[in-house]
Design a protein around this motif. Structure first.
Motif, mmCIF file in Angstrom:
data_model
loop_
_atom_site.group_PDB
_atom_site.id
_atom_site.type_symbol
_atom_site.label_atom_id
_atom_site.label_comp_id
_atom_site.label_asym_id
_atom_site.label_seq_id
_atom_site.Cartn_x
_atom_site.Cartn_y
_atom_site.Cartn_z
ATOM 1 N N GLU A 73 50.417 -25.570 14.323
ATOM 2 C CA GLU A 73 50.291 -26.376 13.117
ATOM 3 C C GLU A 73 51.326 -25.965 12.069
ATOM 4 N N PRO A 74 51.833 -26.923 11.278
ATOM 5 C CA PRO A 74 52.838 -26.619 10.246
ATOM 6 C C PRO A 74 52.226 -26.059 8.969
ATOM 7 N N ASP A 75 51.545 -24.919 9.104
ATOM 8 C CA ASP A 75 50.888 -24.277 7.971
ATOM 9 C C ASP A 75 51.634 -22.977 7.667
ATOM 10 N N ASP A 76 52.452 -22.986 6.611
ATOM 11 C CA ASP A 76 53.298 -21.829 6.305
ATOM 12 C C ASP A 76 52.489 -20.578 6.001
ATOM 13 N N GLU A 77 51.385 -20.736 5.273
ATOM 14 C CA GLU A 77 50.570 -19.574 4.929
ATOM 15 C C GLU A 77 49.954 -18.954 6.181
ATOM 16 N N TYR A 78 49.489 -19.794 7.090
ATOM 17 C CA TYR A 78 48.905 -19.276 8.334
ATOM 18 C C TYR A 78 49.960 -18.573 9.172
ATOM 19 N N HIS A 79 51.150 -19.138 9.249
ATOM 20 C CA HIS A 79 52.218 -18.508 10.032
ATOM 21 C C HIS A 79 52.633 -17.175 9.421
ATOM 22 N N ARG A 80 52.540 -17.067 8.117
ATOM 23 C CA ARG A 80 52.829 -15.790 7.467
ATOM 24 C C ARG A 80 51.814 -14.740 7.889
ATOM 25 N N GLU A 81 50.552 -15.133 8.004
ATOM 26 C CA GLU A 81 49.520 -14.209 8.461
ATOM 27 C C GLU A 81 49.767 -13.802 9.917
ATOM 28 N N ILE A 82 50.208 -14.751 10.734
ATOM 29 C CA ILE A 82 50.524 -14.434 12.124
ATOM 30 C C ILE A 82 51.677 -13.446 12.188
ATOM 31 N N SER A 83 52.679 -13.633 11.342
ATOM 32 C CA SER A 83 53.825 -12.714 11.306
ATOM 33 C C SER A 83 53.383 -11.296 10.950
ATOM 34 N N LYS A 84 52.470 -11.176 9.978
ATOM 35 C CA LYS A 84 51.966 -9.853 9.587
ATOM 36 C C LYS A 84 51.187 -9.222 10.738
ATOM 37 N N CYS A 85 50.381 -10.031 11.406
ATOM 38 C CA CYS A 85 49.617 -9.537 12.556
ATOM 39 C C CYS A 85 50.560 -9.082 13.663
ATOM 40 N N LEU A 86 51.597 -9.873 13.938
ATOM 41 C CA LEU A 86 52.595 -9.505 14.943
ATOM 42 C C LEU A 86 53.290 -8.200 14.578
ATOM 43 N N THR A 292 58.416 -17.567 12.846
ATOM 44 C CA THR A 292 57.249 -16.690 12.777
ATOM 45 C C THR A 292 57.531 -15.350 13.445
ATOM 46 N N VAL A 293 58.168 -15.393 14.617
ATOM 47 C CA VAL A 293 58.497 -14.157 15.336
ATOM 48 C C VAL A 293 59.530 -13.340 14.559
ATOM 49 N N SER A 294 60.555 -14.006 14.042
ATOM 50 C CA SER A 294 61.591 -13.280 13.303
ATOM 51 C C SER A 294 61.006 -12.620 12.054
ATOM 52 N N GLU A 295 60.109 -13.319 11.363
ATOM 53 C CA GLU A 295 59.464 -12.726 10.202
ATOM 54 C C GLU A 295 58.589 -11.537 10.593
ATOM 55 N N GLY A 296 57.939 -11.626 11.752
ATOM 56 C CA GLY A 296 57.146 -10.500 12.234
ATOM 57 C C GLY A 296 57.992 -9.255 12.431
ATOM 58 N N ILE A 297 59.175 -9.432 13.019
ATOM 59 C CA ILE A 297 60.087 -8.299 13.224
ATOM 60 C C ILE A 297 60.595 -7.786 11.885
ATOM 61 N N ASN A 298 60.990 -8.692 10.993
ATOM 62 C CA ASN A 298 61.470 -8.273 9.670
ATOM 63 C C ASN A 298 60.412 -7.482 8.911
ATOM 64 N N ILE A 299 59.173 -7.964 8.953
ATOM 65 C CA ILE A 299 58.083 -7.268 8.259
ATOM 66 C C ILE A 299 57.840 -5.905 8.894
ATOM 67 N N ALA A 300 57.889 -5.825 10.218
ATOM 68 C CA ALA A 300 57.684 -4.550 10.910
ATOM 69 C C ALA A 300 58.734 -3.527 10.499
#
Length: 306
Positions: A73-86, A292-300
């Motif tokens: 789904e095109p939900d930016d806030e949800y994808h941000r949460e997925i990135s943090k979880c990743l 989403t994946v790239s943000e997960g790596i950046n956050i990590a």
């Protein structure tokens, strides 16, 4: 069912395919928990023995699967949460957590084939720092500690004339990263996991294995440094879709004997074995989940220095 093989890159699906009879398979442990805030179910499959690895068809190691039903789904806030979880799950697998390291991210796949473009598009959105720090020092980012992130998009052998493993090995030898993170599109067994599942593993990856195009593996043994693989299933075997549809139809009609017979016959159709299916909106989905994946790596990378 001779001649038919359900292809999947997900260790979770490989474990499920063994069946309930072997639910206590020695050498395989499964830990499952639900992250309610992010609406993500996480399953951690650990393969400890060679016999278990053979039964599963996967190398020994740890496989973390994140199932996020709303990831398409095109939900930016949800994808941000997925990135943090990743990011949190990725940090659990990265060695020497909290230490400054050089990380090389390799985006596998063919940019010209949308369903295979996850790796290259992920690389596009990474916060690359290695060249700046080597030129101007960490003061360029106003900090005293940070990880150095570099990236590589090796392309495909049909275009370069070189195996992906040859290119990555040469870059690793020249730049000496501490860890390699490999990003690739995967194949799934179940359509409900298509574009909704992220797998992270410390076993490395064999490019093209999900679609039967086996290339040289990218692992700690072949590269000489730890290799973490991140993948999202973007395609499903066409024969699997047909088999699932037939089973569902006949199961609803309570005709189990016919179901077994028809499914067995369908699985022997060789023309289906090299066909793979994806969603009609795959271009928009790949753009979204690669970010989403790239943000997960950046956050990590940021979290390691906190």
């Amino acid at each position: 069912m001779a001649g038919f093989q359900v292809r999947t890159d997900l260790a979770l699906e490989a474990r499920e395919s063994i069946g309930e009879a072997d639910s206590e398979l020695r050498g395989v442990s499964v830990e499952e928990y639900y992250r309610e805030e992010e609406d993500v179910r996480v399953t951690r499959v650990t393969i400890d023995t060679k016999n278990a690895a053979k039964a599963m068809g996967k190398p020994m190691g740890i496989y973390v699967t994140m199932e996020a039903p709303a990831m398409v789904e095109p939900d930016d806030e949800y994808h941000r949460e997925i990135s943090k979880c990743l990011a949190e799950e990725l940090l659990e697998l990265l060695p020497d957590s909290g230490q400054e390291q050089e990380i090389l991210v390799v985006g596998l796949g063919n940019r010209e084939v949308t369903a295979d473009a996850l790796g290259p598009q992920t690389v596009d959105n990474l916060f690359i720092t290695r060249h700046i720090v080597r030129e101007y020092g960490k003061a360029a980012y106003n900090c005293s500690r940070m990880n150095l992130l570099s990236a590589l998009e090796p392309g495909v052998m049909a275009r370069t004339g070189m195996e992906t493993a040859e290119i990555v090995t040469g870059v690793v030898k020249e730049t000496s990263p501490d860890v390699v993170i490999v990003i690739d599109a995967l194949a799934a067994r179940s359509t409900r996991r298509l574009n909704r599942t992220i797998q992270i593993t410390n076993t490395g990856i064999q490019p093209g294995s999900g679609v039967g195009n086996h290339r040289n593996a990218l692992t700690k043994e072949s590269l000489g440094v730890p290799v973490i693989a991140i993948g999202i299933p973007t395609v499903v075997d066409a024969a699997t879709i047909v088999a699932d549809a037939m089973e569902k139809l006949l199961e609803d009609e309570k005709d189990l004997d016919t179901m077994k017979y028809v499914t067995r016959q369908q699985m022997n159709f060789p023309e289906l074995n090299n066909m793979y299916m994806t969603g009609k909106d795959i271009d928009a989905v790949i753009k979204r989940i690669s970010f989403t994946v790239s943000e997960g790596i950046n956050i990590a990378m940021e979290m390691r220095m906190e």
